[in-house]
Design a protein around this motif. Structure first.
Motif, short mmCIF file in Angstrom:
data_model
loop_
_atom_site.label_atom_id
_atom_site.label_comp_id
_atom_site.label_asym_id
_atom_site.label_seq_id
_atom_site.Cartn_x
_atom_site.Cartn_y
_atom_site.Cartn_z
N ALA A 151 0.83 -1.21 0.00
CA ALA A 151 0.00 0.00 0.00
C ALA A 151 0.86 1.26 0.00
O ALA A 151 0.58 2.23 -0.72
CB ALA A 151 -0.93 -0.01 1.20
N MET A 152 1.93 1.26 0.80
CA MET A 152 2.79 2.44 0.85
C MET A 152 3.60 2.59 -0.43
O MET A 152 3.82 3.71 -0.92
CB MET A 152 3.73 2.36 2.06
N LEU A 153 4.05 1.49 -1.02
CA LEU A 153 4.79 1.59 -2.27
C LEU A 153 3.92 2.19 -3.37
O LEU A 153 4.41 2.94 -4.22
CB LEU A 153 5.29 0.21 -2.70
N VAL A 154 2.63 1.86 -3.35
CA VAL A 154 1.72 2.46 -4.33
C VAL A 154 1.65 3.97 -4.13
O VAL A 154 1.62 4.74 -5.09
CB VAL A 154 0.33 1.81 -4.22
N VAL A 155 1.64 4.41 -2.87
CA VAL A 155 1.63 5.85 -2.58
C VAL A 155 2.93 6.49 -3.07
O VAL A 155 2.91 7.56 -3.69
CB VAL A 155 1.45 6.10 -1.07
N LEU A 156 4.06 5.85 -2.81
CA LEU A 156 5.35 6.41 -3.24
C LEU A 156 5.42 6.55 -4.76
O LEU A 156 6.09 7.46 -5.27
CB LEU A 156 6.49 5.51 -2.75
N GLU A 157 4.71 5.68 -5.47
CA GLU A 157 4.71 5.75 -6.93
C GLU A 157 4.07 7.04 -7.43
O GLU A 157 4.31 7.45 -8.57
CB GLU A 157 3.96 4.55 -7.51
N THR A 158 3.25 7.68 -6.61
CA THR A 158 2.60 8.92 -7.05
C THR A 158 3.51 10.13 -6.87
O THR A 158 3.15 11.23 -7.32
CB THR A 158 1.29 9.14 -6.26
N LEU A 159 4.65 9.97 -6.23
CA LEU A 159 5.62 11.05 -6.08
C LEU A 159 6.51 11.12 -7.31
O LEU A 159 6.69 10.14 -8.03
CB LEU A 159 6.50 10.82 -4.85
N SER A 160 7.09 12.29 -7.54
CA SER A 160 8.11 12.39 -8.58
C SER A 160 9.34 11.62 -8.10
O SER A 160 9.51 11.39 -6.90
CB SER A 160 8.48 13.85 -8.84
N PRO A 161 10.23 11.22 -9.01
CA PRO A 161 11.43 10.49 -8.58
C PRO A 161 12.23 11.24 -7.52
O PRO A 161 12.69 10.64 -6.55
CB PRO A 161 12.21 10.33 -9.88
N LEU A 162 12.40 12.55 -7.69
CA LEU A 162 13.17 13.32 -6.70
C LEU A 162 12.44 13.37 -5.37
O LEU A 162 13.06 13.21 -4.31
CB LEU A 162 13.44 14.73 -7.21
N GLU A 163 11.12 13.58 -5.40
CA GLU A 163 10.35 13.60 -4.16
C GLU A 163 10.47 12.27 -3.44
O GLU A 163 10.62 12.21 -2.21
CB GLU A 163 8.88 13.90 -4.46
N ARG A 164 10.41 11.20 -4.18
CA ARG A 164 10.51 9.86 -3.59
C ARG A 164 11.87 9.69 -2.93
O ARG A 164 11.98 9.19 -1.81
CB ARG A 164 10.31 8.80 -4.66
N ALA A 165 12.93 10.10 -3.62
CA ALA A 165 14.28 9.94 -3.09
C ALA A 165 14.45 10.75 -1.80
O ALA A 165 14.95 10.24 -0.79
CB ALA A 165 15.30 10.37 -4.13
#
Length: 311
Positions: free
Chosen positions: A114-128
């Motif tokens: 569930a959290m990985l799906v949320v992280l996918e909605t961030l831009s790559p830089l935001e995720r990092a």
């Protein structure tokens, strides 16, 4: 592997790298949502690490984290292109381990499907930035150095990412035993063809995601509503339930789930999320065989498909 560098033995270089491997895999997996890609990134990081003068690196953990982060950001560019042509709903590649096997940094709330799906909605830089700060505890100054940006800039990115995640992350985290009981009871009802019991266990607004990647039978879009979800699952079971189905309790990204096998080969990873009332609010089925290549079937596990909670 290279020889001695500035008096530092190969053994010492490898020992330092292995010490930080769980963190490196954790960063790469959360960035890429792929076990195979994360393992490739860690291997590439090792090749870079084994070629540098380790004695000149004051902070190995930060250096290695920067290496893995940048490799992951580069990999995400090609992943984004592939995602655009993906057939049907996309789900992260699951981390499947034997029940209660424990594990390192990867077995945390921030690596749940569930959290990985949320992280996918961030831009790559935001995720990092979010991962490095909120999960792995690096300072914004360190993250700025890792990403070649100012501390002020990454602080702004981190604030934006944190607000985004807070608004979208699951609002309820069911106790482990409650999740286990609901998962096994629901699968038993499915395999037993008990529509009434299925409806009792599902939230009225339940959603099911079925990821087949166009390579195996799966719904081409998310399904919503208890009646539609129940009848779709029963229809699949009636037409395609194999006699040699195996049902294996496993940990999926640190949480209870089920691995379904056909003739001993992984066929499906099944997980649920519950709402505050203990009803199943989300069902995730990872069926794409490419995402199950790394999955190992537990040696000690029941395979009685009529009673998945038995044993």
């Amino acid at each position: 592997m290279r020889g001695t560098v500035e008096g530092v033995t190969d053994s010492a270089v490898l020992t330092t790298f292995e010490e930080h491997r769980p963190t490196l895999f954790g960063i790469a997996y959360r960035m890429l949502s792929s076990v195979a890609d994360a393992e490739d990134i860690v291997q590439d990081a090792w090749l870079k690490w084994s070629a540098v003068d380790v004695e000149k690196i004051a902070q190995p953990r930060a250096y290695l984290a920067r290496t893995v982060t940048n490799l992951s950001l580069n990999r995400l560019q090609s992943a984004a292109v592939q995602r655009e042509s993906y057939v049907g709903p996309w789900l992260p590649e699951p981390l499947v381990t034997a029940p209660d096997a424990g594990g390192g940094v990867e077995q945390e709330e921030t690596v749940s499907l569930a959290m990985l799906v949320v992280l996918e909605t961030l831009s790559p830089l935001e995720r990092a930035v979010f991962l490095l700060k909120e999960v792995f505890g690096f300072s914004y100054a360190e993250i700025g150095e890792m990403t070649d940006r100012s501390e002020t800039a990454v602080r702004q990115v981190g604030s934006r990412a944190r607000s985004h995640v807070r608004a979208r992350r699951p609002r309820y985290d069911a106790p482990a035993e409650t999740r286990r009981k609901a998962t096994e009871e629901f699968l038993a009802a499915c395999l037993g063809g008990d529509l009434n019991r299925m409806m009792e266990l599902l939230a009225p607004d339940v959603t099911v995601w079925s990821d087949g990647g166009g390579k195996i039978r799966a719904a081409l879009r998310p399904l919503h509503g208890a009646d539609k979800v129940s009848r779709w699952i029963l229809g699949i079971i009636e037409r395609h339930l194999p006699e040699d189905l195996g049902v294996h309790p496993v940990d999926v990204n640190g949480r209870f789930g089920l691995l379904l096998t056909t003739a001993g080969v992984p066929d499906d990873v099944f997980t649920v999320e519950l709402d505050e009332n203990g009803l199943i609010a989300e069902v995730r089925l990872v069926r794409n065989p490419d995402k199950l290549r790394h999955v190992t079937v537990p040696e000690e596990s029941h395979s009685d498909h009529a009673e998945p909670g038995a044993g």
